[in-house]
Design a protein around this motif. Structure first.
Motif, short mmCIF file in Angstrom:
data_model
loop_
_atom_site.label_atom_id
_atom_site.label_comp_id
_atom_site.label_asym_id
_atom_site.label_seq_id
_atom_site.Cartn_x
_atom_site.Cartn_y
_atom_site.Cartn_z
N ALA A 11 6.66 -6.93 -4.62
CA ALA A 11 7.66 -7.81 -5.20
C ALA A 11 7.11 -8.51 -6.44
O ALA A 11 7.81 -8.65 -7.46
CB ALA A 11 8.12 -8.84 -4.16
N LEU A 12 5.86 -8.95 -6.37
CA LEU A 12 5.22 -9.60 -7.52
C LEU A 12 5.16 -8.63 -8.70
O LEU A 12 5.50 -8.98 -9.83
CB LEU A 12 3.82 -10.07 -7.14
CG LEU A 12 2.94 -10.61 -8.27
CD1 LEU A 12 3.57 -11.83 -8.90
CD2 LEU A 12 1.55 -10.94 -7.74
N ARG A 13 4.79 -7.40 -8.42
CA ARG A 13 4.71 -6.40 -9.49
C ARG A 13 6.07 -6.20 -10.14
O ARG A 13 6.18 -6.21 -11.36
CB ARG A 13 4.19 -5.07 -8.94
CG ARG A 13 4.03 -4.00 -10.00
CD ARG A 13 3.45 -2.72 -9.40
NE ARG A 13 2.96 -1.85 -10.42
CZ ARG A 13 3.70 -0.94 -11.04
NH1 ARG A 13 4.98 -0.81 -10.75
NH2 ARG A 13 3.18 -0.16 -11.95
N SER A 14 7.11 -6.03 -9.35
CA SER A 14 8.43 -5.80 -9.94
C SER A 14 8.95 -7.04 -10.67
O SER A 14 9.76 -6.92 -11.58
CB SER A 14 9.43 -5.32 -8.88
OG SER A 14 9.70 -6.33 -7.95
N ALA A 15 8.46 -8.22 -10.30
CA ALA A 15 8.90 -9.45 -10.96
C ALA A 15 8.25 -9.67 -12.32
O ALA A 15 8.84 -10.28 -13.20
CB ALA A 15 8.61 -10.66 -10.06
N VAL A 16 7.04 -9.16 -12.51
CA VAL A 16 6.33 -9.45 -13.76
C VAL A 16 6.30 -8.29 -14.75
O VAL A 16 6.07 -8.51 -15.94
CB VAL A 16 4.88 -9.95 -13.51
CG1 VAL A 16 4.89 -11.23 -12.69
CG2 VAL A 16 4.02 -8.89 -12.87
N MET A 17 6.54 -7.08 -14.30
CA MET A 17 6.54 -5.94 -15.21
C MET A 17 7.80 -5.99 -16.07
O MET A 17 8.87 -6.34 -15.59
CB MET A 17 6.48 -4.62 -14.44
CG MET A 17 5.23 -4.48 -13.56
SD MET A 17 3.68 -4.59 -14.46
CE MET A 17 3.69 -3.06 -15.34
N ARG A 18 7.67 -5.63 -17.35
CA ARG A 18 8.83 -5.72 -18.24
C ARG A 18 9.33 -4.37 -18.73
O ARG A 18 10.39 -4.29 -19.32
CB ARG A 18 8.49 -6.62 -19.44
CG ARG A 18 8.28 -8.04 -18.99
CD ARG A 18 8.20 -9.05 -20.09
NE ARG A 18 7.54 -8.63 -21.29
CZ ARG A 18 8.02 -8.84 -22.52
NH1 ARG A 18 9.14 -9.46 -22.69
NH2 ARG A 18 7.34 -8.44 -23.58
N GLU A 19 8.59 -3.30 -18.49
CA GLU A 19 9.08 -2.00 -18.93
C GLU A 19 10.02 -1.43 -17.86
O GLU A 19 10.10 -1.95 -16.76
CB GLU A 19 7.93 -1.03 -19.23
CG GLU A 19 7.17 -0.55 -18.03
CD GLU A 19 5.88 -1.32 -17.80
OE1 GLU A 19 5.20 -1.01 -16.82
OE2 GLU A 19 5.55 -2.22 -18.58
#
Length: 168
Positions: A11-19
């Motif tokens: 969830a953290l990864r999907s929240a901070v990635m912008r591509e």
């Protein structure tokens, strides 16, 4: 069922990635507030925040007013999305049991996920909450001048998204 450290990292990864497929929302915050959840305060998750140079603020118990935007979004998801789904039953009052029609067909994981993604797109690109003064959340995000920090692919030779192997 409680979230695992792996699901929190995902969830953290999907929240901070912008591509794509995550963006345009995202980027690394300076600080994250958590409400004493052990899953967010686990060594693995705090190590990922540390690698990403994000400060973790452990809020006192029972202080939802310190994270009002998150609480407001949670209420919107419940009232506008979850309440319309088959099988939705609010927490019953004391001495009462939740009930739903016996012939009601519940959604499978794929159908639920597809509906949630559709609702999220609607919320971000069409919905115009009063506090945003006629703008959608996406428009407000794009107009915000706050500089964003992107996540480096690798930090100190390793990915912040991998759960470390158990110690032997």
């Amino acid at each position: 069922m409680h979230p695992s450290r792996e699901s929190v990292l995902a969830a953290l990864r999907s929240a901070v990635m912008r591509e794509d497929p995550y963006g345009p929302f995202g980027g690394l915050p300076e600080k994250v507030r958590v409400d004493r959840g052990k899953d967010f305060l686990s060594r693995t998750v705090t190590a990922a925040f540390d690698l990403l140079d994000v400060t973790v603020e452990d809020l006192p118990a029972y202080t939802p007013h310190l994270k009002g935007m998150v609480e407001g979004l949670n209420r919107a998801v419940e009232g506008m999305f979850l309440a319309a789904l088959p099988g939705y039953a609010r927490q019953p009052g004391p001495g009462k049991r939740a009930s739903r029609p016996k012939d009601e067909v519940l959604l499978g994981f794929e159908d639920f996920t597809a509906r949630l993604l559709d609702w999220t797109v609607w919320w971000n690109t069409e919905h115009r909450p009063a506090p945003l003064r006629g703008r959608t959340p996406l428009e407000a995000w794009q107009e915000d001048p706050t500089p964003l920090r992107d996540v480096p692919r690798r930090i100190y030779g390793r990915s912040p998204w991998r759960t470390p192997a158990p110690a032997r």
